[in-house]
Design an enzyme around this catalytic site. Structure first.
Site, PDB file in Angstrom:
ATOM      1  N   LYS A 149       4.042   1.959  -2.542  1.00 34.17           N
ATOM      2  CA  LYS A 149       4.551   3.104  -3.282  1.00 34.17           C
ATOM      3  C   LYS A 149       6.100   3.172  -2.939  1.00 34.17           C
ATOM      4  CE  LYS A 149      -0.160   5.049  -1.866  1.00 34.17           C
ATOM      5  NZ  LYS A 149      -1.145   4.643  -2.642  1.00 34.17           N
ATOM      6  N   TRP A 178      -9.995   0.227  -5.023  1.00 32.28           N
ATOM      7  CA  TRP A 178      -9.547   1.497  -4.627  1.00 32.28           C
ATOM      8  C   TRP A 178      -8.295   1.552  -5.367  1.00 32.28           C
ATOM      9  CZ3 TRP A 178     -11.131   6.023  -3.350  1.00 32.28           C
ATOM     10  CH2 TRP A 178     -10.489   6.987  -2.492  1.00 32.28           C
ATOM     11  N   HIS A 227      -7.673  -5.888   0.265  1.00 34.04           N
ATOM     12  CA  HIS A 227      -6.363  -5.048   0.462  1.00 34.04           C
ATOM     13  C   HIS A 227      -5.704  -5.574   1.776  1.00 34.04           C
ATOM     14  CE1 HIS A 227      -4.078  -1.333  -0.105  1.00 34.04           C
ATOM     15  NE2 HIS A 227      -4.247  -0.810   1.125  1.00 34.04           N
ATOM     16  N   SER A 264       0.736  -1.120   0.091  1.00 31.59           N
ATOM     17  CA  SER A 264       0.114  -0.096  -0.051  1.00 31.59           C
ATOM     18  C   SER A 264       0.810   1.262  -0.093  1.00 31.59           C
ATOM     19  CB  SER A 264      -0.981  -0.112   1.261  1.00 31.59           C
ATOM     20  OG  SER A 264      -2.111   0.932   0.741  1.00 31.59           O
TER      21      SER A 264
HETATM   22  C1  GTR Z   1      -5.371   4.606   1.775  1.00 25.97           C
HETATM   23  C2  GTR Z   1      -4.937   5.509   0.858  1.00 25.97           C
HETATM   24  C3  GTR Z   1      -4.190   4.305  -0.146  1.00 25.97           C
HETATM   25  C4  GTR Z   1      -3.265   3.395   0.469  1.00 25.97           C
HETATM   26  C5  GTR Z   1      -3.808   2.883   1.905  1.00 25.97           C
HETATM   27  C6  GTR Z   1      -2.728   2.179   2.827  1.00 25.97           C
HETATM   28  O1  GTR Z   1      -6.017   5.527   2.743  1.00 25.97           O
HETATM   29  O2  GTR Z   1      -5.870   5.913   0.163  1.00 25.97           O
HETATM   30  O3  GTR Z   1      -3.503   5.084  -1.173  1.00 25.97           O
HETATM   31  O4  GTR Z   1      -1.875   3.876   0.483  1.00 25.97           O
HETATM   32  O5  GTR Z   1      -4.329   4.078   2.547  1.00 25.97           O
HETATM   33  O6  GTR Z   1      -1.363   2.632   2.861  1.00 25.97           O
HETATM   34  O7  GTR Z   1      -3.146   1.193   3.377  1.00 25.97           O
END
Ligand code: GTR
Length: 413
Positions: free
Chosen positions: A255, A342, A392, A251
């Protein structure tokens, strides 16, 4: 950026493929001056530096060079961890060279039976190294973190109840059984994950009085910089093969692993798990999370120049396939999850696909997948990708693929 009230009124995310705008991606193999890149030398000497600079200036922000005098302190060694399977070490890295903040702590597990330096996976975590393991004698993290009752984080501090709370994401025994080590670091040791005007974490070491300029490092860049500093330590550790370090992140931390791998060629293999917007996903698709949403929700993650492209993704001089291309020819793996819309699984897949011409130019096997593969059907050449069932998260299925991918590239099997 929006006021909080305007942010609350933001448009609903698009999950309809027919509503994805038409777009034209910048070509990784055409220089800023419009010349077609047709040799590996031209890629390395001209185009790659151009793309790197564009990401530094417009997306993540430029980071400083490594500090000269870092201090590494081994704070614990246990030779019979995990019931005798592993050697466990904790190492503190003091960025300024003095025993003061900022400081990051490495938790390292290595296979006890190894007879030579081992390849390792290295990854940042969200709530402290003590949350990834069930071993209760690991140091409890003492830095600021996002409060989270379920994870045992109270008033921005880890409590005893937080031990082991993220262990499902880190199958340490499986990693050890397969002959790899694991290096874990809490991201907030490097830079706390909130918008503090860049006063704390490693930003404070360099920008103590002011916010960085619009093209200077945000938090993702600071985390990536911290990963490179951890690699500086690994290069001094004789039990580790620093030429075989796979950087992995989930996540926001996916990145980060991509940006770390893109900048620092010492990372031999790079893994993005569900990294989404600002990670593996193409920004121009505007599917799920968009620049508008991410920059307003997390104003500290990217450099301020990235805000220029909110709702103007077509004006970006790059897109995220070019981030993947910076990793070439090193092996790269992108993973998505069906229910993680997402993060735009298709946009994550397409980034790998559109980076493939660079991998091919550099003489590798590339990707070889033209269409998205079936669910739970990984593709693994020089570039890897899978979309698995579920949400996720980081699962055993994900790790199984990363271990297979590492076997292929680190062990030729
Ligand atoms: C969310 C964000 C994502 C992702 C995620 C995470 O809120 O919108 O881009 O980075 O967090 O890190 O779990």
């Amino acid at each position: 950026l929006l006021t909080p009230a305007a942010h609350a009124q933001r448009p609903k995310p698009n999950y309809d493929e027919s509503q994805v705008p038409k777009f034209k991606l910048p070509d990784p193999l055409v220089t800023n001056k419009g010349k077609k890149v047709d040799s590996a030398e031209e890629w390395q000497n001209v185009r790659r530096p151009e793309i790197l600079e564009l990401f530094e200036n417009e997306v993540y922000g430029k980071s400083p060079a490594a500090p000269k005098d870092m201090l590494f302190e081994v704070t614990s060694v246990k030779n019979d961890a995990l019931g005798g399977k592993a050697i466990r070490k904790e190492v503190s890295v003091y960025f300024s060279g003095k025993k003061e903040e900022p400081r990051m702590d490495l938790l390292i597990y290595l296979p006890a039976k190894a007879t030579k330096p081992v390849p390792v996976f290295m990854g940042l975590n969200f709530y402290g190294n003590h949350t990834i393991t069930d071993e209760t004698d690991v140091k409890l993290n003492d830095h600021w973190m996002r409060s989270n009752k379920d994870k045992g984080i109270v008033d921005h501090k880890a409590t005893e109840a937080s031990r082991g709370k993220s262990s499902s994401r880190w199958p340490i025994e499986k990693i050890i059984d397969r002959g790899y080590g694991l290096v874990a670091i809490y991201c907030g040791d490097i830079d706390p994950d909130y918008d503090d005007g860049f006063k704390n974490g490693v930003h404070a070491l360099y920008n103590s009085k002011q916010k960085p300029a619009p093209d200077e490092w945000g938090t993702i860049a600071a985390w990536a910089w911290g990963l490179s500093r951890a690699l500086d330590y690994l290069e001094t550790d004789k039990q580790i093969d620093a030429n075989k370090v796979a950087v992995m992140g989930h996540s926001r931390l996916g990145k980060t692993s991509l940006w770390a791998g893109a900048q620092d060629p010492r990372f031999a293999l790079v893994i993005s798990n569900d990294s989404g917007c600002g990670g593996a996903a193409l920004s121009r698709r505007r599917f799920g999370e968009t620049l508008h949403v991410i920059n307003n929700a997390f104003p500290h993650w990217f450099c301020d120049n990235f805000n220029k492209y909110i709702d103007k993704e077509n004006e970006l001089p790059v897109d995220q396939h070019m981030l993947i291309s910076l990793i070439a020819p090193r092996p790269v793996y992108v993973a998505s999850a069906v229910e993680d819309r997402w993060a735009d699984p298709k946009g994550e897949f397409l980034s790998v696909k559109y980076a493939e011409p660079v991998y091919k130019l550099l003489g590798t096997s590339g990707f070889g997948a033209d269409k998205m593969p079936g669910i739970n059907e990984p593709v693994q050449k020089q570039m890897g990708y899978h979309i698995r069932t579920g949400k996720h998260d980081v699962t055993d299925f994900d790790w199984e693929q990363y271990l297979n991918f590492a076997d292929q590239h680190f062990r030729g099997s």
